[in-house]
Design an enzyme around this catalytic site. Sequence first.
Site, short mmCIF file in Angstrom:
data_model
loop_
_atom_site.label_atom_id
_atom_site.label_comp_id
_atom_site.label_asym_id
_atom_site.label_seq_id
_atom_site.Cartn_x
_atom_site.Cartn_y
_atom_site.Cartn_z
N HIS A 209 0.85 -1.20 0.00
CA HIS A 209 0.00 0.00 0.00
C HIS A 209 0.88 1.24 0.00
O HIS A 209 1.87 1.30 0.72
CB HIS A 209 -0.89 0.02 1.25
CG HIS A 209 -2.08 -0.87 1.15
ND1 HIS A 209 -3.27 -0.58 1.74
CD2 HIS A 209 -2.27 -2.03 0.49
CE1 HIS A 209 -4.15 -1.54 1.48
NE2 HIS A 209 -3.56 -2.43 0.73
N TYR B 21 -9.02 5.35 7.86
CA TYR B 21 -9.10 5.71 9.28
C TYR B 21 -10.17 6.79 9.38
O TYR B 21 -9.96 7.90 8.90
CB TYR B 21 -7.77 6.26 9.78
CG TYR B 21 -6.68 5.21 9.96
CD1 TYR B 21 -5.94 4.75 8.88
CD2 TYR B 21 -6.39 4.70 11.22
CE1 TYR B 21 -4.94 3.80 9.05
CE2 TYR B 21 -5.39 3.76 11.41
CZ TYR B 21 -4.67 3.31 10.32
OH TYR B 21 -3.67 2.37 10.50
N PRO C 92 -3.43 0.31 19.13
CA PRO C 92 -3.16 -0.17 17.77
C PRO C 92 -3.35 0.87 16.65
O PRO C 92 -3.04 0.57 15.49
CB PRO C 92 -4.15 -1.32 17.59
CG PRO C 92 -5.20 -1.11 18.62
CD PRO C 92 -4.58 -0.37 19.74
N LYS D 44 1.77 -0.13 15.14
CA LYS D 44 3.20 -0.19 15.47
C LYS D 44 3.64 -1.44 16.25
O LYS D 44 4.83 -1.78 16.25
CB LYS D 44 3.60 1.05 16.29
CG LYS D 44 3.67 2.30 15.47
CD LYS D 44 4.87 2.29 14.52
CE LYS D 44 4.70 3.25 13.38
NZ LYS D 44 4.76 2.67 12.06
N TYR E 166 4.40 6.43 10.03
CA TYR E 166 3.54 5.30 9.69
C TYR E 166 4.30 4.23 8.91
O TYR E 166 4.20 3.04 9.20
CB TYR E 166 2.33 5.78 8.87
CG TYR E 166 1.22 4.77 8.80
CD1 TYR E 166 0.23 4.73 9.78
CD2 TYR E 166 1.16 3.83 7.77
CE1 TYR E 166 -0.80 3.79 9.73
CE2 TYR E 166 0.14 2.88 7.72
CZ TYR E 166 -0.83 2.88 8.70
OH TYR E 166 -1.83 1.94 8.66
P1 FAD Z 1 2.70 -11.83 21.32
O1 FAD Z 1 2.27 -11.87 19.91
O2 FAD Z 1 1.71 -11.47 22.36
O3 FAD Z 1 3.33 -13.24 21.64
C1 FAD Z 1 3.62 -13.67 22.96
C2 FAD Z 1 3.53 -15.19 23.03
O4 FAD Z 1 3.92 -15.62 24.34
C3 FAD Z 1 2.13 -15.68 22.81
O5 FAD Z 1 2.12 -16.71 21.84
C4 FAD Z 1 1.68 -16.19 24.18
O6 FAD Z 1 0.77 -17.27 24.09
C5 FAD Z 1 3.01 -16.61 24.78
N1 FAD Z 1 3.00 -16.63 26.24
C6 FAD Z 1 2.41 -15.77 27.09
N2 FAD Z 1 2.62 -16.11 28.37
C7 FAD Z 1 3.37 -17.23 28.33
C8 FAD Z 1 3.92 -18.07 29.34
N3 FAD Z 1 3.69 -17.83 30.65
N4 FAD Z 1 4.65 -19.15 28.96
C9 FAD Z 1 4.87 -19.40 27.64
N5 FAD Z 1 4.38 -18.63 26.64
C10 FAD Z 1 3.63 -17.57 26.99
N6 FAD Z 1 0.74 -4.32 15.61
C11 FAD Z 1 1.17 -3.82 14.43
O7 FAD Z 1 2.39 -3.66 14.22
N7 FAD Z 1 0.32 -3.50 13.41
C12 FAD Z 1 -1.00 -3.65 13.56
O8 FAD Z 1 -1.73 -3.38 12.61
C13 FAD Z 1 -1.50 -4.14 14.81
N8 FAD Z 1 -2.82 -4.32 15.01
C14 FAD Z 1 -3.23 -4.98 16.13
C15 FAD Z 1 -4.55 -5.26 16.26
C16 FAD Z 1 -5.00 -5.95 17.36
C17 FAD Z 1 -6.45 -6.26 17.47
C18 FAD Z 1 -4.09 -6.36 18.38
C19 FAD Z 1 -4.55 -7.14 19.59
C20 FAD Z 1 -2.77 -6.07 18.27
C21 FAD Z 1 -2.32 -5.38 17.16
N9 FAD Z 1 -0.99 -5.08 16.99
C22 FAD Z 1 -0.57 -4.50 15.82
C23 FAD Z 1 -0.03 -5.44 18.03
C24 FAD Z 1 0.66 -6.76 17.74
O9 FAD Z 1 -0.28 -7.78 17.53
C25 FAD Z 1 1.58 -7.11 18.90
O10 FAD Z 1 2.40 -6.00 19.17
C26 FAD Z 1 2.44 -8.34 18.61
O11 FAD Z 1 1.67 -9.50 18.71
C27 FAD Z 1 3.64 -8.44 19.55
O12 FAD Z 1 4.34 -9.63 19.33
P2 FAD Z 1 5.07 -10.38 20.52
O13 FAD Z 1 5.72 -11.57 19.91
O14 FAD Z 1 5.89 -9.42 21.28
O15 FAD Z 1 3.92 -10.82 21.52
C1 DHB Z 2 -4.81 -3.11 11.06
C2 DHB Z 2 -4.63 -2.93 12.41
C3 DHB Z 2 -4.26 -1.68 12.88
O1 DHB Z 2 -4.06 -1.49 14.18
C4 DHB Z 2 -4.07 -0.62 12.01
O2 DHB Z 2 -3.73 0.59 12.48
C5 DHB Z 2 -4.25 -0.81 10.65
C6 DHB Z 2 -4.62 -2.07 10.17
C7 DHB Z 2 -5.21 -4.44 10.55
O3 DHB Z 2 -5.36 -5.35 11.39
O4 DHB Z 2 -5.38 -4.62 9.35
#
Ligand code: FAD
Ligand code: DHB
Length: 392
Positions: free
Chosen positions: A72, A197, A289, A293, A381
């Site tokens: 995009h 947005y 979100p 980021k 962004y």
């Molecule tokens: P996580 O993905 O949370 O992974 C952590 C892992 O550790 C999980 O699998 C969990 O099960 C495991 N765990 C937890 N506790 C334990 C334990 N005690 N023992 C063993 N394992 C454990 N980010 C973006 O960059 N762009 C976006 O568009 C965006 N949109 C989002 C939309 C939504 C609805 C949500 C919820 C989040 C969004 N984010 C977005 C944020 C992004 O999803 C997170 O920042 C990302 O998942 C972080 O990755 P991580 O590996 O640090 O943590």
């Molecule tokens: C999506 C999630 C976001 O938080 C965002 O800012 C843009 C797109 C997505 O899940 O597609």
Amino acid sequence: MRTQVGIIGAGPAGLLLSHVLHLRGISSVVLERRSRDHVERRVRAGVLEQGTVDTLIEAGVGARMLREGLPHHGIELRYGGAGHRIAFDELVPGRSITVYGQQEVVKDLIEARLAAGGDIRFDVENVALHSLESQPYVTFGDGERLDCDVIAGCDGFHGVSRPSVPEGVLRTFEREYPFAWLGILAEVTPSAEELIYARNERGFALHSMRSPTVSRFYLQVPPDADADDWPDERIWDELRARLETVPGFTLATGPIIEKGVTPMRSFVVEPMQYGRLYLAGDAAHIVPPTGAKGLNLAVADVRVLTEALDAYFRDGSTALLDGYSAACLRRVWRAQHFSWWMTTLLHTFEEDDDYGRRLQLSHLDYVTSSGAAATTLAENYVGLPFDLTGPL
Ligand code: FAD
Ligand code: DHB
């Protein structure tokens, strides 16, 4: 059992770290509480910065993303009855984003790790971290033990790693928001080519997508909202009310295949390290979100940690490990500010009076009509460069 790096959590941070360490000849074991099926189905982020895309390609796990991801070159800000394009291709030439679901990144990483004989343990219970100041080890399951040189806490916001640090060591910075996001996935062709947005008096709405046949939407909802109170018709009515505000735009609807409520929070701990435990991704910091980021920050942390661990295991040098937290935090705080800013720009705040609403509209007008302000949004962004040691 013994390994060089014990990794807690098989989210994007833990899996990518395990994979890139393997490419450098460093061993790791990943301990994940949930099942493989669960982590591969968890619908979350969708926007990959240019640097995240480049990282995945460099690591040899970008083939499917390059085939199926959607590049995009702009987003739309919609408010006051009109849409305004923030054109990345003009404002930050050569940099763009790719829309590719987080669970697809997770699937690609798990596949690559397992194909290379990597050790990922799913469904692991009772993970506990010990002896972080000297010879760290992890216990799990029914008395199993993993000895390691270093532990990487990649277990997200609700994980066990951060709470294993003794009280008083970490400083916490936090802000909560008086709303949450209801996120849905629907089997319907996206109604627009780029993300929308939308700021609306009824609340914020976001139109995103996953593929030419699957759309992703988010609605600002009260913080205590329950997805069960949102039958499909209510969701479509609300999305129509918040998105069908410009002439000629009609929202296409279809079967909703996933629904979930996400709380909104800003959170950072400093430092992102204690003894031989290094925190990466959501374990150390959370952003609301709106700026997309979170996943990208997790990838940036992993890049810094990989270089530091490589230097440590190659020649025993601890300089980069000692500087890990400081090296990550500049980007973390930039993303904290950007995410807070995008959130306050686009959501409705109940406590806002008419004056506050006018300020918000004036700010939006500025962002969409001043090249300088639009560039501020665009460069944050699409993501800042990885080397943040000099001027941004
Ligand atoms: P996580 O993905 O949370 O992974 C952590 C892992 O550790 C999980 O699998 C969990 O099960 C495991 N765990 C937890 N506790 C334990 C334990 N005690 N023992 C063993 N394992 C454990 N980010 C973006 O960059 N762009 C976006 O568009 C965006 N949109 C989002 C939309 C939504 C609805 C949500 C919820 C989040 C969004 N984010 C977005 C944020 C992004 O999803 C997170 O920042 C990302 O998942 C972080 O990755 P991580 O590996 O640090 O943590
Ligand atoms: C999506 C999630 C976001 O938080 C965002 O800012 C843009 C797109 C997505 O899940 O597609």
